[in-house]
Design a protein around this motif. Structure first.
Motif, PDB file in Angstrom:
ATOM      1  N   ASP A 145      -7.800  -8.264   0.064  1.00 17.11           N
ATOM      2  CA  ASP A 145      -6.901  -9.013   0.938  1.00 17.11           C
ATOM      3  C   ASP A 145      -7.484 -10.358   1.373  1.00 17.11           C
ATOM      4  O   ASP A 145      -6.849 -11.090   2.128  1.00 17.11           O
ATOM      5  CB  ASP A 145      -6.520  -8.177   2.163  1.00 17.11           C
ATOM      6  CG  ASP A 145      -7.738  -7.679   2.896  1.00 17.11           C
ATOM      7  OD1 ASP A 145      -8.849  -7.913   2.400  1.00 17.11           O
ATOM      8  OD2 ASP A 145      -7.579  -7.040   3.952  1.00 17.11           O
ATOM      9  N   ILE A 175      -7.660  -2.363  -0.927  1.00 12.65           N
ATOM     10  CA  ILE A 175      -6.963  -3.458  -1.607  1.00 12.65           C
ATOM     11  C   ILE A 175      -7.614  -4.793  -1.256  1.00 12.65           C
ATOM     12  O   ILE A 175      -7.991  -5.006  -0.099  1.00 12.65           O
ATOM     13  CB  ILE A 175      -5.477  -3.481  -1.177  1.00 12.65           C
ATOM     14  CG1 ILE A 175      -4.826  -2.138  -1.474  1.00 12.65           C
ATOM     15  CG2 ILE A 175      -4.732  -4.659  -1.787  1.00 12.65           C
ATOM     16  CD1 ILE A 175      -3.846  -2.086  -2.542  1.00 12.65           C
ATOM     17  N   ILE A 203      -6.383  -3.680  -6.789  1.00 11.06           N
ATOM     18  CA  ILE A 203      -6.923  -2.448  -6.204  1.00 11.06           C
ATOM     19  C   ILE A 203      -8.428  -2.412  -6.414  1.00 11.06           C
ATOM     20  O   ILE A 203      -8.909  -2.556  -7.533  1.00 11.06           O
ATOM     21  CB  ILE A 203      -6.261  -1.216  -6.849  1.00 11.06           C
ATOM     22  CG1 ILE A 203      -4.736  -1.310  -6.715  1.00 11.06           C
ATOM     23  CG2 ILE A 203      -6.763   0.067  -6.207  1.00 11.06           C
ATOM     24  CD1 ILE A 203      -3.992  -0.300  -7.542  1.00 11.06           C
ATOM     25  N   LYS A 238       0.835  -1.204   0.000  1.00  7.05           N
ATOM     26  CA  LYS A 238       0.000   0.000   0.000  1.00  7.05           C
ATOM     27  C   LYS A 238       0.866   1.248   0.000  1.00  7.05           C
ATOM     28  O   LYS A 238       0.625   2.199  -0.743  1.00  7.05           O
ATOM     29  CB  LYS A 238      -0.900   0.009   1.254  1.00  7.05           C
ATOM     30  CG  LYS A 238      -2.264  -0.553   1.020  1.00  7.05           C
ATOM     31  CD  LYS A 238      -3.116  -0.302   2.254  1.00  7.05           C
ATOM     32  CE  LYS A 238      -4.448  -0.971   2.136  1.00  7.05           C
ATOM     33  NZ  LYS A 238      -5.252  -0.842   3.347  1.00  7.05           N
TER      34      LYS A 238
END
Lengths: 209, 128
Positions: free
Chosen positions: A124, A122, A133, A96
């Motif tokens: 995850d 983002i 993204i 990031k």
């Protein structure tokens, strides 16, 4: 008869041994717990010959070893899992930061605007698209030169100042964004980072003056 | 006789600690810590020989080595936890001391769980 004799000897020896251990024990809260465990072990020793009749000479020590090995394995697995979680978090945080650095460099050098902050959303959780993204929220800072110029240029328009004074010091909405430049930023980021236009928002932070 | 040496060291350390406590209380903690370690070193050699004899005794009789080692490990955990907790209590850190005691209890329980599990297994196997 021999088996019986051996059993009695074992029980007597374990009791002597435990008495000795009791002397060694510290006078603390732990005494109770240790007594419980010693009790369990004495039960074990007493039951051991009976197990010999049920199972053909199976060792109880093996059972204890197997159980303790299983616990060790579980502990190790938990530790590895925790390590992986923290590693993932660290990698994501670093990723990031690097992305933010790259984005603000791109905005400041290529498009000539000042960046106040960039928020990134983002992926995850999903392993396949990990790191992609999902959204970009850009907060720009008003250029001081422009502010000075504009304030000197439109001093007479008091009405506008009073209306906009509400928004001072707030992160303004996209609609306040300087139209064509905001669109240009969104276009540029959408094509470069492969993010949908709807998921990119640009706002401007107004200075006090 | 080691007991004279140990008591002498302990008395000297106590007197020093009491004298210094008013000027520099933190030095008192160092003194008690060092005294504890010195006494432990004095005793540990004797303790080692006792444990070796117990080991020999266990080898002679028909006891699995795992019982003895588990009990001795538990006693060791109890001693070390007690030592740490006492040092923390002396320094006025009761909260840390209670945490050490808690850790000691957890570790003792961890040692006990395999015994408990296999005892349960044994009893369940014996029931027809």
């Amino acid at each position: 008869m021999e088996l019986f004799r051996e059993w009695i000897v074992t029980i007597i020896s374990i009791i002597i041994f435990v008495t000795f251990i009791e002397i060694l024990l510290p006078n603390s809260n732990h005494r109770r717990y240790i007594s419980v465990i010693i009790g369990l072990l004495i039960m074990f020793v007493i039951l051991k010959p009976l197990l010999g009749f049920v199972k053909d000479g199976a060792s109880l020590g093996e059972g204890i070893l197997a159980a303790s090995n299983q616990m060790e394995q579980q502990t190790l697995q938990n530790r590895v899992q925790q390590q992986q979680f923290s590693n993932n978090d660290m990698v994501l945080e670093l990723y990031k930061q690097e992305l933010k650095k790259q984005m603000s460099g791109r905005l400041e050098k290529q498009l000539g605007v000042l960046v106040h902050d960039i928020e990134l959303d983002i992926e995850d959780k999903d392993q396949e698209s990990f790191g992609s993204i999902k959204g970009i929220y850009i907060v720009l800072r008003e250029d001081e030169d422009t502010v000075n110029n504009s304030s000197s240029g439109i001093q007479e328009i008091n009405v506008n100042v009073t209306i906009s004074s509400k928004n001072n010091n707030n992160i303004a909405d996209e609609s306040i964004m300087i139209g064509s430049r905001g669109e240009a930023i969104i276009d540029d980021f959408s094509s470069f980072y492969q993010v949908s236009r709807d998921n990119i928002s640009v706002a401007i932070l107004k200075s006090k003056n | 006789m080691e007991i004279f040496q140990i008591v002498a060291i302990a008395i000297v350390a106590t007197v020093l600690s009491v004298l210094i406590k008013h000027q520099k209380p933190e030095i008192g903690i160092y003194i008690s810590l060092v005294t504890g370690i010195v006494v432990f070193i004095f005793v540990v050699a004797k303790l080692q020989s006792v444990i070796e004899i117990l080991n020999q005794l266990a080898n002679k009789i028909n006891i699995d080595d795992i019982y003895l080692s588990t009990i001795l490990k538990i006693v060791g955990i109890a001693y070390i936890a007690e030592f740490g907790a006492q040092v923390c209590k002396d320094a006025g850190e009761g909260v840390i001391a209670s945490k050490i005691e808690f850790a000691g209890k957890v570790l003792i329980m961890v040692m006990a769980v395999p015994i408990l599990v296999s005892l349960m297994d044994l009893i369940i196997n014996m029931v027809p």
